[in-house]
Design a protein around this motif. Structure first.
Motif, PDB file in Angstrom:
ATOM      1  N   LEU A   1      -9.019   3.309  15.740  1.00  0.00           N
ATOM      2  CA  LEU A   1      -9.171   4.513  16.554  1.00  0.00           C
ATOM      3  C   LEU A   1     -10.079   4.946  16.029  1.00  0.00           C
ATOM      4  N   LEU A   2     -10.513   4.812  14.557  1.00  0.00           N
ATOM      5  CA  LEU A   2     -11.668   5.843  13.928  1.00  0.00           C
ATOM      6  C   LEU A   2     -13.246   4.552  14.977  1.00  0.00           C
ATOM      7  N   TYR A   3     -12.896   4.000  15.140  1.00  0.00           N
ATOM      8  CA  TYR A   3     -14.404   2.970  15.778  1.00  0.00           C
ATOM      9  C   TYR A   3     -14.154   2.968  17.004  1.00  0.00           C
ATOM     10  N   GLY A   4     -12.989   3.533  18.064  1.00  0.00           N
ATOM     11  CA  GLY A   4     -13.381   2.949  19.273  1.00  0.00           C
ATOM     12  C   GLY A   4     -12.370   2.490  20.013  1.00  0.00           C
ATOM     13  N   THR A   5     -11.419   2.112  19.171  1.00  0.00           N
ATOM     14  CA  THR A   5     -10.475   1.310  19.520  1.00  0.00           C
ATOM     15  C   THR A   5      -8.974   1.877  20.602  1.00  0.00           C
ATOM     16  N   ARG A   6      -9.217   2.275  22.003  1.00  0.00           N
ATOM     17  CA  ARG A   6      -8.153   2.328  23.040  1.00  0.00           C
ATOM     18  C   ARG A   6      -6.457   2.343  22.596  1.00  0.00           C
TER      19      ARG A   6
ATOM     20  N   HIS B   1      -3.113  11.593   4.318  1.00  0.00           N
ATOM     21  CA  HIS B   1      -2.825   9.578   4.603  1.00  0.00           C
ATOM     22  C   HIS B   1      -4.516   9.257   4.443  1.00  0.00           C
ATOM     23  N   PHE B   2      -5.026   8.386   2.659  1.00  0.00           N
ATOM     24  CA  PHE B   2      -6.277   8.171   2.356  1.00  0.00           C
ATOM     25  C   PHE B   2      -6.125   7.249   3.024  1.00  0.00           C
ATOM     26  N   LEU B   3      -8.083   6.394   3.834  1.00  0.00           N
ATOM     27  CA  LEU B   3      -8.119   5.909   4.311  1.00  0.00           C
ATOM     28  C   LEU B   3      -9.558   5.325   3.159  1.00  0.00           C
ATOM     29  N   ASN B   4      -9.830   4.587   3.083  1.00  0.00           N
ATOM     30  CA  ASN B   4     -10.999   3.917   2.663  1.00  0.00           C
ATOM     31  C   ASN B   4     -11.662   3.312   3.333  1.00  0.00           C
ATOM     32  N   LEU B   5     -13.171   3.087   3.872  1.00  0.00           N
ATOM     33  CA  LEU B   5     -14.297   2.925   5.363  1.00  0.00           C
ATOM     34  C   LEU B   5     -15.044   1.691   4.317  1.00  0.00           C
ATOM     35  N   ASN B   6     -16.116   2.326   3.380  1.00  0.00           N
ATOM     36  CA  ASN B   6     -17.091   1.214   2.534  1.00  0.00           C
ATOM     37  C   ASN B   6     -16.814   1.659   1.167  1.00  0.00           C
ATOM     38  N   PRO B   7     -17.779   0.943   0.238  1.00  0.00           N
ATOM     39  CA  PRO B   7     -17.810   1.945  -1.079  1.00  0.00           C
ATOM     40  C   PRO B   7     -18.694   3.288  -1.271  1.00  0.00           C
TER      41      PRO B   7
ATOM     42  N   GLU C   1       7.524  -2.934   1.849  1.00  0.00           N
ATOM     43  CA  GLU C   1       7.747  -2.974   3.653  1.00  0.00           C
ATOM     44  C   GLU C   1       6.834  -1.604   2.999  1.00  0.00           C
ATOM     45  N   ARG C   2       7.159  -0.586   2.545  1.00  0.00           N
ATOM     46  CA  ARG C   2       5.597   0.150   1.908  1.00  0.00           C
ATOM     47  C   ARG C   2       4.222  -0.461   2.316  1.00  0.00           C
ATOM     48  N   LEU C   3       3.453  -1.348   1.859  1.00  0.00           N
ATOM     49  CA  LEU C   3       2.672  -1.826   1.920  1.00  0.00           C
ATOM     50  C   LEU C   3       2.401  -2.146   2.829  1.00  0.00           C
ATOM     51  N   ALA C   4       3.361  -2.948   3.936  1.00  0.00           N
ATOM     52  CA  ALA C   4       3.265  -3.400   4.861  1.00  0.00           C
ATOM     53  C   ALA C   4       3.231  -2.413   5.568  1.00  0.00           C
ATOM     54  N   SER C   5       3.429  -0.943   5.717  1.00  0.00           N
ATOM     55  CA  SER C   5       3.425   0.036   6.799  1.00  0.00           C
ATOM     56  C   SER C   5       2.057   0.518   6.382  1.00  0.00           C
TER      57      SER C   5
ATOM     58  N   GLN D   1      -0.926   1.097   9.028  1.00  0.00           N
ATOM     59  CA  GLN D   1      -0.885   1.954   9.756  1.00  0.00           C
ATOM     60  C   GLN D   1      -2.941   2.619   9.178  1.00  0.00           C
ATOM     61  N   ASN D   2      -3.620   1.905   8.296  1.00  0.00           N
ATOM     62  CA  ASN D   2      -4.738   1.905   7.801  1.00  0.00           C
ATOM     63  C   ASN D   2      -5.182   0.897   9.052  1.00  0.00           C
ATOM     64  N   TYR D   3      -5.113   0.154   9.196  1.00  0.00           N
ATOM     65  CA  TYR D   3      -5.362  -0.661  10.369  1.00  0.00           C
ATOM     66  C   TYR D   3      -5.228  -0.357  12.264  1.00  0.00           C
TER      67      TYR D   3
END
Length: 506
Positions: free
Chosen positions: A147-152, A206-212, A132-136, A140-142
């Protein structure tokens, strides 16, 4: 390792159960309580995964203990044991959600079977929680990536519902972390989260990896943080650079309000990191606007480049140095300019400078390549400054330039003697350091700049005292002395009389 709390008023019974658990090699942390009240206090201080309790005990019966413990920990595994084999106790135990019921004396194999089932249930619960935590976290990351890349946000609310996006209300700022190397692909993500956690000291993030090369950390609202955001950023940058042995760059976004402003905050943080070209050895961004006001209205690039070319043609070293220094100062603070355009401007300047040197095209081409390969603006400044020094030496105009600078300073003093004058202001007119100008002025004129300013002002005051009916106090202000007493004292030191006496006697 799971924790089990064994509760019985008979010590031998507790020790027997503990002995059997160890004998069967169950990996458990074992605690004991001699009555229900003591067990309840222990549970309040520290959670247990399994409660192994007698039914009848002093102070607090096992059934009451189980009822209260269940309120505190809904997932608690409860096992009753008792010497009373009657239905009412069994019924009561099962109604409280007991996973099993053992009669005394305890049979070892029966205990083993029950404990195996209990631990299997705990393992299943743990897997469910992790899933459940991984799914959450994945969701959240998705959502945050979109949002970072402009999705309304409206589209996300329509797809997932408000409850799934409630977590966004916790954050109002982000850190953008960047390495020049693909560090985020070299280490597992939990290592970065652990390192960040050591800095935040228990504060949620909250940590979010974007790319290498890039990752984002979302911060909770500033009023909930124990330390200033700038201090946290500094600590985080140093910690990441130290742990992962690579220079980490960190950009702090402005506070954002509302989900649709996250993309703008990320864009602003990303643009701030683009300024790295202009600031060598700076790791925290954005950099405050350090551009001097008088650089805002400089001539355009073509005019400055043409002025440099004209100065070389007329062997005017002073004007050449002035034009080149202006251009370099202009781009020191022009942070929004692209790296390529900056390199292009200075490659053009290099071509102009090299015309004054007896060097071949290959050397010029080599220098242009060096300019385009400079990772920082300071590298370009060094290349241009070295070339400028060679050109000035070839023009042999050092002496003429010094004389020209002194003439400009003198003329400026003559035109502005009524204003506040200081060494820094005068040095700025000829693009020299204050100390160098002071030394140069003494060498060329035989007196210091302050003495020269006073002489000019006193001559102007004398002229007005003798040839006008202007009030002495007004003369004082007009020649640069807002303090009337100081003006009278200076006038008397220069001419031997006060301004009033001087006017009367002449």
């Amino acid at each position: 390792m799971y924790r089990i709390l064994i509760t019985d008023d008979e010590k031998d019974e507790r020790k027997t159960i503990a002995f059997l658990l160890e004998k069967f090699h169950f990996q458990l942390s074992i605690d004991e309580a001699e009555n229900g009240r003591e067990a309840l206090e222990m549970l309040r201080k520290k959670k247990a995964d399994i409660l192994f309790t007698d039914v009848r005990m002093p102070f607090l019966p096992g059934t009451d203990l189980a009822s209260r413990a269940r309120e505190m920990y809904p997932d608690l595994q409860i096992i009753f044991f008792s010497g009373y084999n009657d239905f009412p106790y069994v019924k009561k135990a099962l109604s409280l959600g007991a996973v099993d019921y053992i009669l005394k004396p305890i049979h070892p194999e029966e205990l083993k079977k029950i404990m195996i089932k209990t631990i299997q249930r705990l393992d299943a619960q743990a897997r469910t929680v992790r899933q459940e935590r991984l799914a959450s976290v994945y969701l959240q990351n998705y959502i945050l990536s979109g949002l970072l890349y402009g999705t309304r946000a409206e589209l996300l609310y329509r797809k997932y519902g408000k409850e799934d996006l409630d977590f966004l209300e916790k954050y109002d700022r982000l850190f953008l972390l960047q390495f020049d190397d693909p560090v985020f692909s070299w280490f597992p993500q939990n290592q970065f989260e652990k390192t960040a956690g050591e800095v935040f000291g228990g504060q949620p993030f909250h940590f979010l990896n974007l790319n290498p090369n890039q990752s984002v950390i979302f911060l909770q609202k500033e009023e909930t943080l124990h330390r200033p955001v700038a201090y946290i950023a500094q600590c985080l940058q140093k910690r990441f650079s130290s742990v992962f042995a690579k220079s980490c760059y960190l950009s702090i976004s402005s506070p954002f309000s509302g989900t649709d402003s996250i993309a703008a905050a990320y864009s602003q943080a990303e643009q701030a990191l683009d300024e790295r070209f202009f600031f060598m050895n700076r790791y925290i961004y954005p950099i405050s606007d350090e551009s001097p006001n008088d650089l805002e209205n400089l001539e355009d690039d073509d005019a400055l480049l043409q002025a440099a070319a004209d100065a070389i043609e007329f062997k005017d070293g002073y004007s050449l140095q002035k034009s080149v220094n202006l251009l370099m100062a202009k781009y020191q603070y022009k942070k929004k300019q692209s790296h390529i355009s900056v390199c292009y401007i200075f490659s053009r300047l290099a071509q102009i400078l090299w015309k004054a040197l007896s060097a071949g095209k290959d050397e010029l081409q080599e220098m242009v390549e060096k300019i385009y390969l400079c990772p920082y603006y300071d590298g370009i400044r060094v290349l241009i400054s070295d070339t400028l020094a060679r050109v000035l030496q070839s023009l042999d105009v050092g002496q003429d330039s010094a004389e020209h600078a002194i003439c400009i300073v003198k003329q400026y003093i003559q035109n502005h003697y009524g204003e506040e004058l200081n060494l820094t202001r005068l040095a700025g007119q000829v693009y020299l350091s204050p100390r160098y100008l002071s030394d140069l002025f003494i060498r060329k004129t035989g007196c210091g700049i302050n003495k020269y300013i006073k002489t000019v002002r006193m001559e102007q005051a004398k002229e007005r005292v003798l040839n006008t009916n202007q009030k002495i106090q007004d003369i004082s202000k007009d020649v640069g002395y807002p303090n009337f007493s100081y003006f009278c004292r200076s006038f008397r030191e220069t001419f031997g009389q006060t301004p009033e006496s001087f006017r009367t006697s002449h």
